[in-house]
Design an enzyme around this catalytic site. Structure first.
Site, PDB file in Angstrom:
ATOM      1  N   ASP A  74       0.801  -1.039   0.126  1.00 44.42           N
ATOM      2  CA  ASP A  74      -0.295  -0.745   0.052  1.00 44.42           C
ATOM      3  C   ASP A  74       0.845   0.795   0.383  1.00 44.42           C
ATOM      4  O   ASP A  74       2.608   1.000  -0.067  1.00 44.42           O
ATOM      5  CB  ASP A  74      -0.889  -0.320   1.104  1.00 44.42           C
ATOM      6  CG  ASP A  74      -0.234  -0.571   2.663  1.00 44.42           C
ATOM      7  OD1 ASP A  74       0.910  -0.310   2.447  1.00 44.42           O
ATOM      8  OD2 ASP A  74      -0.805  -0.779   3.612  1.00 44.42           O
ATOM      9  N   ASP A  76       1.484   4.805   1.430  1.00 41.35           N
ATOM     10  CA  ASP A  76       1.159   5.403   2.768  1.00 41.35           C
ATOM     11  C   ASP A  76       1.875   7.228   2.204  1.00 41.35           C
ATOM     12  O   ASP A  76       2.857   6.821   2.077  1.00 41.35           O
ATOM     13  CB  ASP A  76       1.423   5.154   3.763  1.00 41.35           C
ATOM     14  CG  ASP A  76       1.039   3.784   4.635  1.00 41.35           C
ATOM     15  OD1 ASP A  76      -0.003   3.372   4.119  1.00 41.35           O
ATOM     16  OD2 ASP A  76       1.822   2.866   5.432  1.00 41.35           O
ATOM     17  N   ASP A 158      10.505   3.916  12.658  1.00 41.01           N
ATOM     18  CA  ASP A 158      11.382   2.358  13.830  1.00 41.01           C
ATOM     19  C   ASP A 158      12.625   2.250  12.804  1.00 41.01           C
ATOM     20  O   ASP A 158      13.686   2.654  13.522  1.00 41.01           O
ATOM     21  CB  ASP A 158      10.494   1.099  13.956  1.00 41.01           C
ATOM     22  CG  ASP A 158       9.182   0.946  12.187  1.00 41.01           C
ATOM     23  OD1 ASP A 158      10.097   1.147  11.677  1.00 41.01           O
ATOM     24  OD2 ASP A 158       9.022  -0.471  12.473  1.00 41.01           O
TER      25      ASP A 158
HETATM   26  P1  ATP Z   1       4.774  -3.965   5.596  1.00 37.67           P
HETATM   27  O1  ATP Z   1       5.158  -3.561   3.817  1.00 37.67           O
HETATM   28  O2  ATP Z   1       4.798  -5.225   5.786  1.00 37.67           O
HETATM   29  O3  ATP Z   1       3.366  -3.018   5.611  1.00 37.67           O
HETATM   30  P2  ATP Z   1       5.630  -1.328   6.813  1.00 37.67           P
HETATM   31  O4  ATP Z   1       7.133  -1.303   6.821  1.00 37.67           O
HETATM   32  O5  ATP Z   1       4.643  -0.480   5.495  1.00 37.67           O
HETATM   33  O6  ATP Z   1       5.691  -2.709   6.604  1.00 37.67           O
HETATM   34  P3  ATP Z   1       3.510  -0.526   8.486  1.00 37.67           P
HETATM   35  O7  ATP Z   1       2.631  -0.860   9.961  1.00 37.67           O
HETATM   36  O8  ATP Z   1       2.085  -0.072   7.592  1.00 37.67           O
HETATM   37  O9  ATP Z   1       4.812  -1.095   8.161  1.00 37.67           O
HETATM   38  O10 ATP Z   1       3.988   1.085   8.617  1.00 37.67           O
HETATM   39  C1  ATP Z   1       4.355   2.051   8.135  1.00 37.67           C
HETATM   40  C2  ATP Z   1       5.586   2.761   8.920  1.00 37.67           C
HETATM   41  O11 ATP Z   1       4.748   3.260  10.266  1.00 37.67           O
HETATM   42  C3  ATP Z   1       6.697   2.144   8.516  1.00 37.67           C
HETATM   43  O12 ATP Z   1       6.917   1.861   7.519  1.00 37.67           O
HETATM   44  C4  ATP Z   1       6.978   2.565   9.589  1.00 37.67           C
HETATM   45  O13 ATP Z   1       7.855   4.019   9.012  1.00 37.67           O
HETATM   46  C5  ATP Z   1       5.622   3.471  10.780  1.00 37.67           C
HETATM   47  N1  ATP Z   1       6.193   2.266  11.497  1.00 37.67           N
HETATM   48  C6  ATP Z   1       5.703   0.963  11.831  1.00 37.67           C
HETATM   49  N2  ATP Z   1       5.365   0.966  12.932  1.00 37.67           N
HETATM   50  C7  ATP Z   1       5.952   1.440  14.035  1.00 37.67           C
HETATM   51  C8  ATP Z   1       6.607   1.463  14.870  1.00 37.67           C
HETATM   52  N3  ATP Z   1       5.843  -0.043  15.640  1.00 37.67           N
HETATM   53  N4  ATP Z   1       7.093   1.937  16.094  1.00 37.67           N
HETATM   54  C9  ATP Z   1       7.467   2.889  14.947  1.00 37.67           C
HETATM   55  N5  ATP Z   1       7.518   3.053  13.965  1.00 37.67           N
HETATM   56  C10 ATP Z   1       6.230   2.670  12.880  1.00 37.67           C
HETATM   57 MG    MG Z   2       2.677  -0.794   5.263  1.00 37.74          MG
END
Ligand code: ATP
Ligand code: MG
Length: 463
Positions: A74, A76, A158
């Site tokens: 997705d 964001d 993170d």
């Molecule tokens: P995926 O592709 O598996 O969804 P993602 O990195 O996009 O991985 P998301 O859970 O969608 O994971 O989170 C979006 C963004 O929000 C991350 O890339 C990160 O920048 C931030 N984020 C998510 N979880 C945390 C956390 N626990 N602490 C700090 N930042 C976070």
């Molecule tokens: Mg994501």
């Protein structure tokens, strides 16, 4: 010239850690991500925000995945507009969340998550009038709704690789924390002090393991170091959040590698309760490895996977143990199986590892298992038309593969499933005949045994 210099090199010290944010703007000709790789809805939303005078970027997982040549799940966005300001620009949008407010902007069938730049939280404040606690006694963040600048937003994310901002208008990447470099060097590095960041949110330890497996990256040594000691902090995380993160891990397409790594880092204890016990039994371990491997393959081939199937697999060896116990307590096999199912699912709900919505599928997969062993009469025909047959059948094949169930049973069913109606009839007739032969053999044996003992009693040689 001076403005350009400041635009390219911007040094800022994060007030809450020793992280130094140094902005590097990476041009398209270096990173090679072009606007047309971004979902058109996300591009449109960014453009609308920018035209309204705000900054807007694609951020997080999507930028990271594009740089790694993966397809983003997705897109964001992050902006300096507040949720209300975003809401005012887009008719089809709504503000969601309390602890962490963001806006869902709808565009056709796509929903884009737009969040306002977050900043560091002030230290816990105690005043005579009210007490605002931002963290619990272990340092876990309880709220996260303070807005900030773009670089502050980068710092509170993170991992460095998740803190890259892509501007679809200029096609530039804004990198405050050398995340681009870490991507190129396949290094997963937490932002700021690892211990403090894990204390703030222990789920980051699970994310570290999941992302390293999914992206085939190495954990930076300082990022990995505190995990073993801090693993018990996962107990303080609300179970529903833990469950969501575990589900992401199990459905990531890299579940087997992740689970092996969770174990190696001591993170599996108390996570999903069954992982503790089962992974320590050789047969259970083999069964789970096979189940995770087949789930991973399905995810990688873009085939649908059922969390119910996965949880039925993760719990199966607990069911077998309980099922045996109930049978030794004089229960008949089928009622004993139902008792075992009730017992294990109740235990799971208490620990709240698995939400009840998965119960129906899990129970059906388990209760159909004994029916694969009853292959006489029209039973196989009835079983094959059961709506849950396919899942139960795949499950039974895993049991054979793991060595728990006789391989002949799996082979018979494979032939039966792939046969036409005529062949199936023949197979059942053969089954019937084989059963008859077995019965006759049994009867003959019994008769000859009786004759021998009669003979002995007549000749007086009986002991
Ligand atoms: P995926 O592709 O598996 O969804 P993602 O990195 O996009 O991985 P998301 O859970 O969608 O994971 O989170 C979006 C963004 O929000 C991350 O890339 C990160 O920048 C931030 N984020 C998510 N979880 C945390 C956390 N626990 N602490 C700090 N930042 C976070
Ligand atoms: Mg994501």
């Amino acid at each position: 010239m001076i403005r350009k210099f400041f635009r390219h090199i911007f040094v800022k010290k994060d007030p809450t850690s020793n992280t130094v944010a140094k902005l590097q703007i990476i041009p398209c000709k270096k990173h090679k991500i072009t606007r047309d790789q971004i979902n058109p809805c996300a591009v449109k939303i960014a453009t609308d925000l920018q035209q309204a005078g705000y900054s807007a970027f694609i951020v997080g997982g999507a930028v990271r995945d594009l740089l790694l040549g993966l397809e983003p799940k997705d897109f964001d966005m992050a902006t300096n507009a507040t949720p209300e300001e975003v809401r005012a620009i887009f008719r089809r949008s709504r503000i969601i969340g309390r602890r962490f407010q963001l806006v869902h902007v709808m565009c056709g069938s796509v929903t884009v998550e737009v969040s306002t730049f977050r900043g560091p939280l002030p230290a816990n404040t105690n005043s005579a009038i009210k007490t605002i606690k931002h963290t619990d006694q272990h340092g876990r963040l309880l709220r996260d709704n303070v807005f900030g600048s773009q670089e502050e937003d980068a710092i509170r994310r993170d991992f460095t690789i998740n803190a890259l901002f892509y501007d679809p208008s200029s096609e530039e990447i804004f990198d405050f924390l050398k995340g681009y470099n870490d991507i190129k060097e396949k290094r997963l590095r937490i932002i700021g002090s690892p211990e403090r960041r894990y204390r703030e949110d222990p789920v980051r330890m699970l994310r570290a393991v999941r992302l390293a497996a999914k992206l085939n990256m190495q954990l930076d040594p300082a990022t990995a170091a505190p995990i073993g000691d801090l693993a018990p902090l996962l107990q303080n995380v609300p179970p529903a959040r833990l469950f969501d993160e575990m589900l992401k891990l199990l459905l990531s397409g890299h579940a087997l590698t992740s689970v092996i790594d969770l174990r190696a880092r001591g993170l599996h204890h108390g996570l999903l309760p069954m992982l503790d016990i089962i992974l320590e039994q050789p047969l259970g371990e083999r069964f789970i490895s096979l189940a995770l491997k087949s789930t991973d393959q399905r995810v990688q081939q873009n085939k649908p996977v059922s969390p119910g199937f996965l949880f039925a697999s993760l719990l199966w060896h607990e069911i077998l143990t309980a099922w045996n116990r109930h049978q030794t307590l004089e229960e008949k096999p089928i009622p004993a199986l139902h008792l075992a199912i009730d017992e294990i699912l109740t235990k799971q709900h208490k620990k709240l590892a698995i939400p009840r919505r998965f119960d129906v599928v899990i129970k059906e997969i388990w209760t159909l298992q004994p029916r694969f062993q009853a292959r006489n009469g029209s039973r196989p025909f009835r079983l094959i038309t059961n709506p849950r047959f396919r899942a139960a059948y795949d499950f039974m094949l895993l049991r054979c593969e793991s060595g728990e169930l006789d391989q002949d049973i799996g082979d018979w069913w494979k032939t039966f499933v792939n046969a036409n109606a005529e062949k199936r009839e023949t197979m059942l007739i053969e089954n019937q005949a084989a059963k008859k032969r077995r019965k006759q053999r049994h009867r003959r044996k019994a008769i000859s045994k009786n004759l021998i003992s009669l003979d002995r009693s007549i000749t007086g040689t009986e002991k």
